[in-house]
Design a protein around this motif. Sequence first.
Motif, PDB file in Angstrom:
ATOM      1  N   ASP A  74      48.226  71.260  17.574  1.00 29.76           N
ATOM      2  CA  ASP A  74      47.634  70.101  16.910  1.00 29.76           C
ATOM      3  C   ASP A  74      46.283  69.816  17.571  1.00 29.76           C
ATOM      4  N   PRO A  75      45.219  70.514  17.142  1.00 22.35           N
ATOM      5  CA  PRO A  75      43.907  70.375  17.792  1.00 22.35           C
ATOM      6  C   PRO A  75      43.401  68.947  17.853  1.00 22.35           C
ATOM      7  N   ALA A  76      43.726  68.128  16.867  1.00 25.36           N
ATOM      8  CA  ALA A  76      43.211  66.758  16.825  1.00 25.36           C
ATOM      9  C   ALA A  76      43.621  65.952  18.050  1.00 25.36           C
ATOM     10  N   THR A  77      44.802  66.247  18.622  1.00 31.81           N
ATOM     11  CA  THR A  77      45.235  65.546  19.827  1.00 31.81           C
ATOM     12  C   THR A  77      45.035  66.389  21.081  1.00 31.81           C
ATOM     13  N   TYR A  78      45.175  67.694  20.950  1.00 27.81           N
ATOM     14  CA  TYR A  78      45.114  68.570  22.129  1.00 27.81           C
ATOM     15  C   TYR A  78      43.752  68.529  22.806  1.00 27.81           C
ATOM     16  N   VAL A  79      42.701  68.427  22.023  1.00 27.04           N
ATOM     17  CA  VAL A  79      41.350  68.508  22.604  1.00 27.04           C
ATOM     18  C   VAL A  79      40.793  67.153  23.010  1.00 27.04           C
ATOM     19  N   ILE A  80      41.415  66.060  22.559  1.00 25.68           N
ATOM     20  CA  ILE A  80      40.799  64.744  22.759  1.00 25.68           C
ATOM     21  C   ILE A  80      41.340  63.984  23.970  1.00 25.68           C
ATOM     22  N   PHE A  81      42.623  64.170  24.289  1.00 23.98           N
ATOM     23  CA  PHE A  81      43.241  63.332  25.308  1.00 23.98           C
ATOM     24  C   PHE A  81      43.087  63.875  26.723  1.00 23.98           C
ATOM     25  N   GLY A  82      42.940  62.947  27.659  1.00 25.18           N
ATOM     26  CA  GLY A  82      42.825  63.290  29.068  1.00 25.18           C
ATOM     27  C   GLY A  82      43.652  62.352  29.923  1.00 25.18           C
ATOM     28  N   ASP A  83      43.592  62.548  31.239  1.00 23.81           N
ATOM     29  CA  ASP A  83      44.362  61.748  32.193  1.00 23.81           C
ATOM     30  C   ASP A  83      43.419  60.985  33.127  1.00 23.81           C
ATOM     31  N   GLY A  84      43.945  59.942  33.754  1.00 23.03           N
ATOM     32  CA  GLY A  84      43.153  59.211  34.736  1.00 23.03           C
ATOM     33  C   GLY A  84      43.637  57.783  34.892  1.00 23.03           C
ATOM     34  N   ALA A  85      42.958  57.047  35.772  1.00 23.69           N
ATOM     35  CA  ALA A  85      43.320  55.651  36.026  1.00 23.69           C
ATOM     36  C   ALA A  85      42.081  54.855  36.392  1.00 23.69           C
ATOM     37  N   VAL A 129      45.077  39.232  41.429  1.00 23.18           N
ATOM     38  CA  VAL A 129      45.892  40.090  40.568  1.00 23.18           C
ATOM     39  C   VAL A 129      45.226  41.459  40.490  1.00 23.18           C
ATOM     40  N   LEU A 130      46.010  42.508  40.693  1.00 25.80           N
ATOM     41  CA  LEU A 130      45.522  43.873  40.527  1.00 25.80           C
ATOM     42  C   LEU A 130      45.965  44.383  39.165  1.00 25.80           C
ATOM     43  N   VAL A 131      45.000  44.769  38.333  1.00 24.83           N
ATOM     44  CA  VAL A 131      45.273  45.316  37.004  1.00 24.83           C
ATOM     45  C   VAL A 131      44.866  46.784  36.992  1.00 24.83           C
ATOM     46  N   VAL A 132      45.771  47.649  36.566  1.00 18.80           N
ATOM     47  CA  VAL A 132      45.482  49.086  36.515  1.00 18.80           C
ATOM     48  C   VAL A 132      45.854  49.642  35.146  1.00 18.80           C
ATOM     49  N   GLY A 133      44.943  50.410  34.567  1.00 17.31           N
ATOM     50  CA  GLY A 133      45.252  51.190  33.374  1.00 17.31           C
ATOM     51  C   GLY A 133      45.360  52.644  33.789  1.00 17.31           C
ATOM     52  N   ALA A 134      46.501  53.273  33.573  1.00 14.42           N
ATOM     53  CA  ALA A 134      46.702  54.660  34.022  1.00 14.42           C
ATOM     54  C   ALA A 134      47.490  55.428  32.979  1.00 14.42           C
ATOM     55  N   GLU A 135      47.042  56.631  32.685  1.00 11.15           N
ATOM     56  CA  GLU A 135      47.713  57.441  31.665  1.00 11.15           C
ATOM     57  C   GLU A 135      47.748  58.914  32.049  1.00 11.15           C
ATOM     58  N   GLN A 136      48.817  59.571  31.602  1.00  7.59           N
ATOM     59  CA  GLN A 136      48.988  61.018  31.770  1.00  7.59           C
ATOM     60  C   GLN A 136      49.294  61.606  30.389  1.00  7.59           C
ATOM     61  N   LEU A 137      48.287  61.554  29.534  1.00 10.24           N
ATOM     62  CA  LEU A 137      48.465  61.978  28.146  1.00 10.24           C
ATOM     63  C   LEU A 137      48.653  63.480  27.999  1.00 10.24           C
ATOM     64  N   ARG A 172      37.293  66.940  29.709  1.00  7.69           N
ATOM     65  CA  ARG A 172      38.299  65.925  29.972  1.00  7.69           C
ATOM     66  C   ARG A 172      39.049  66.330  31.243  1.00  7.69           C
ATOM     67  N   TYR A 173      39.685  65.353  31.879  1.00  3.27           N
ATOM     68  CA  TYR A 173      40.433  65.616  33.114  1.00  3.27           C
ATOM     69  C   TYR A 173      41.915  65.732  32.815  1.00  3.27           C
ATOM     70  N   ARG A 174      42.575  66.699  33.473  1.00  2.00           N
ATOM     71  CA  ARG A 174      44.017  66.873  33.319  1.00  2.00           C
ATOM     72  C   ARG A 174      44.660  66.839  34.713  1.00  2.00           C
ATOM     73  N   SER A 175      45.739  66.102  34.823  1.00  2.00           N
ATOM     74  CA  SER A 175      46.398  65.928  36.116  1.00  2.00           C
ATOM     75  C   SER A 175      47.202  67.154  36.506  1.00  2.00           C
ATOM     76  N   GLY A 176      47.372  67.321  37.825  1.00  2.00           N
ATOM     77  CA  GLY A 176      48.188  68.395  38.368  1.00  2.00           C
ATOM     78  C   GLY A 176      49.590  67.908  38.674  1.00  2.00           C
ATOM     79  N   PRO A 177      50.450  68.782  39.226  1.00  2.00           N
ATOM     80  CA  PRO A 177      51.855  68.436  39.485  1.00  2.00           C
ATOM     81  C   PRO A 177      52.038  67.216  40.378  1.00  2.00           C
ATOM     82  N   GLU A 178      51.120  66.992  41.314  1.00  4.37           N
ATOM     83  CA  GLU A 178      51.262  65.880  42.258  1.00  4.37           C
ATOM     84  C   GLU A 178      50.593  64.604  41.765  1.00  4.37           C
ATOM     85  N   GLU A 179      49.947  64.656  40.628  1.00  4.53           N
ATOM     86  CA  GLU A 179      49.173  63.507  40.143  1.00  4.53           C
ATOM     87  C   GLU A 179      49.938  62.772  39.041  1.00  4.53           C
ATOM     88  N   SER A 180      50.859  61.919  39.448  1.00  2.37           N
ATOM     89  CA  SER A 180      51.652  61.141  38.497  1.00  2.37           C
ATOM     90  C   SER A 180      50.867  59.899  38.072  1.00  2.37           C
TER      91      SER A 180
END
Length: 318
Positions: free
Chosen positions: A154-165, A138-146, A46-54
Amino acid sequence: MAQMTGAAITGLGAYRPSRLITNEEIAGEAGVTPEWIEERTGIRSRYRSGPEESVTMMAAEAGGKALAMANVDPADVDLVILASATKKDRIPGGAPEVASRIGITTTGAFDLNAACAGFAYSIGLAANEIRVGSARNVLVVGAEQLSRFIDPEDPATYVIFGDGAGAAVVSPSEVDGISPTVWGSDGSRADILGTKWDANGREFAKMDGPLVYRWSTKNVPRVARKVCAFAGIELSDIDWFVPHQANLRIVDQLAEILQIPDEKVAKDIIDTGNTSAASVPLALSRLHESGRTSPGDRVMLLGFGAGLAYAGQIIRMP
């Protein structure tokens, strides 16, 4: 009243953060094994964002790519919708900032929080704005920093969620390329997936995995069949199935219930993780990038998750 016209997706874009986190890297932090993660979720990385990736930075990057593919000038965008549940600051909304980062000025812009169903909700709204003439594009964007909301205990959430747009441009079309949207909710089950505050004042994602699985596999197939009915087609007519990338077991089970061949099912979950509102556009964009699709292919988009909210439609591939 403005003259009605058709609407279609004309461009797609994606942004995945620079840090790719494998099961081997994350297993020890969560107190589990890499095999445990893949067996329970189907996820390998999974991908995880860095400090500059809001959220807004990732959204703007994906949105810019979608506009480039659609060959739409930012000046011709009349509305920006940001589907997100994880923007750091609640006020102001992120959509105006996303528009400004891309160079879209004086446009309508708002955020929409339907969690994992947010992108499908937003596509439905965007298509309606195009059809009635309220917007040229219209520009539609889905973006999350989970990654901001995960608890290593809580392994059930820690291992499953990632970031991206992921993003899409919705534009006028002589042939309608977006079917009417089916949407709904079940607020009586809202407690099985959401965020909770701990004793130290930190907000973490919490999920009852077995209940989410049972609710999804019981209810989402009914929604999928209704999506086809609204579009006037049969399930066998769709070329691709792009559901919310919640968990590989859920994706596979939905495809089996709906009798959709495995080769027609998007499985971005394997190396991108669960990215909530970003998961459907990320999977759709990767499907397009793979070269396996053709313009005009019928694709079922189906978002479902926290709320519990769900939405879906049939779109034509650009």
